[in-house]
Design a protein around this motif. Structure first.
Motif, PDB file in Angstrom:
ATOM      1  N   VAL A 197      57.602  69.149  71.421  1.00 12.34           N
ATOM      2  CA  VAL A 197      58.848  69.796  71.014  1.00 12.34           C
ATOM      3  C   VAL A 197      58.483  71.381  70.892  1.00 12.34           C
ATOM      4  N   VAL A 208      60.364  66.583  77.068  1.00 15.72           N
ATOM      5  CA  VAL A 208      61.245  66.881  75.840  1.00 15.72           C
ATOM      6  C   VAL A 208      62.095  68.208  76.134  1.00 15.72           C
ATOM      7  N   PHE A 221      64.393  63.477  73.896  1.00 15.35           N
ATOM      8  CA  PHE A 221      63.058  63.007  74.611  1.00 15.35           C
ATOM      9  C   PHE A 221      63.190  62.047  75.708  1.00 15.35           C
ATOM     10  N   ALA A 233      64.727  61.812  67.718  1.00 19.94           N
ATOM     11  CA  ALA A 233      65.289  63.100  67.981  1.00 19.94           C
ATOM     12  C   ALA A 233      66.275  63.346  66.562  1.00 19.94           C
TER      13      ALA A 233
END
Length: 241
Positions: free
Chosen positions: A195, A163, A177, A66
């Motif tokens: 994402v 996500v 995540f 991330a």
């Protein structure tokens, strides 16, 4: 000095300003430290594309993924701003590469569209000034709405909630995540797609909220459209083709 000369100078200034400040084609590209994560953003810092390398598990790891995505995104936003500033600076010292502006006080030649007459231009200018006065009256309402939206967190979720992406003021501020999913070591493409889906869900909410707020401020909505496309305004005023 004639009125015709003044209007011709206004035409030239309008063309130059529209050309210098346009954002068409401006994108930003950024990478994380490992160079395995690549982000691309548009002129408004919205995520256009995200790529995560196949070896993300070995080189980045689930704990830092991330962070790597955010790092690449932030770098892309910085690159976008730099690209726009560089192009604006370069164009400021150059002449707009456009065909000569039409003569606003004379008829067009064969095959050319006749530009608006002087009376029409004056009427259009008056309407524009009236709209600006109305927009000024709505500014306090706008300031309140902008302050609320700028601090409001909008959360978008990818398929299955694997996500979540948080957007504040139009920019991504957080990516999370699902750890159980990461432990399955999904492909970089699957991660990037998730994402992107989460980000675009958040952008859709932001757009809906902005549209709802502007619906109560019609004059400012028109002004916003003018700022987004100044060339269209200049064209409507007969200053450029």
């Amino acid at each position: 000095m004639s009125l015709e000369d003044d209007l011709r100078r206004a035409q030239g200034a309008a063309q130059q300003a529209a050309w210098e400040t346009e954002t068409t084609g401006i994108v930003g590209v950024g990478h994380d430290e490992s160079r395995l994560v690549r982000a691309e953003v548009d002129h408004a810092d919205a995520l256009l594309r995200l790529e995560i390398g196949a070896r993300w598990w070995q080189s980045i790891g689930p704990d830092q993924l991330a962070v790597a995505v955010r790092s690449a995104y932030d770098a892309a936003c910085d690159d976008r701003m730099s690209a726009w500033a560089q192009r604006t600076e370069a164009r400021a010292s150059s002449d707009v590469p456009a065909a000569p502006a039409p003569d606003p006080l004379r008829g067009a030649g064969p095959g050319r569209r006749k530009p608006p007459g002087w009376d029409e231009q004056v009427d259009e200018l008056r309407r524009a000034l009236d709209a600006l006065r109305q927009a000024r009256a709505e500014l306090r309402q706008l300031r309140t709405a902008v302050q609320e939206q700028a601090s409001r967190e909008i959360v978008g979720r990818g398929p299955g909630g694997r996500v979540t992406v948080t957007v504040v003021g139009g920019r991504i501020t957080e990516v999370e995540f699902n750890r159980r999913w990461l432990n399955e070591q999904p492909t970089g493409q699957a991660l990037a797609d998730a994402v992107g889906a989460a980000a675009h869900q958040a952008y859709a909410v932001v757009a809906q909220q902005s549209a709802a707020a502007l619906a109560t401020m019609p004059a400012l909505a028109a002004a916003r459209a003018a700022v987004a496309d100044p060339a269209a305004v200049f064209r409507r005023l007969g200053l450029i083709e």
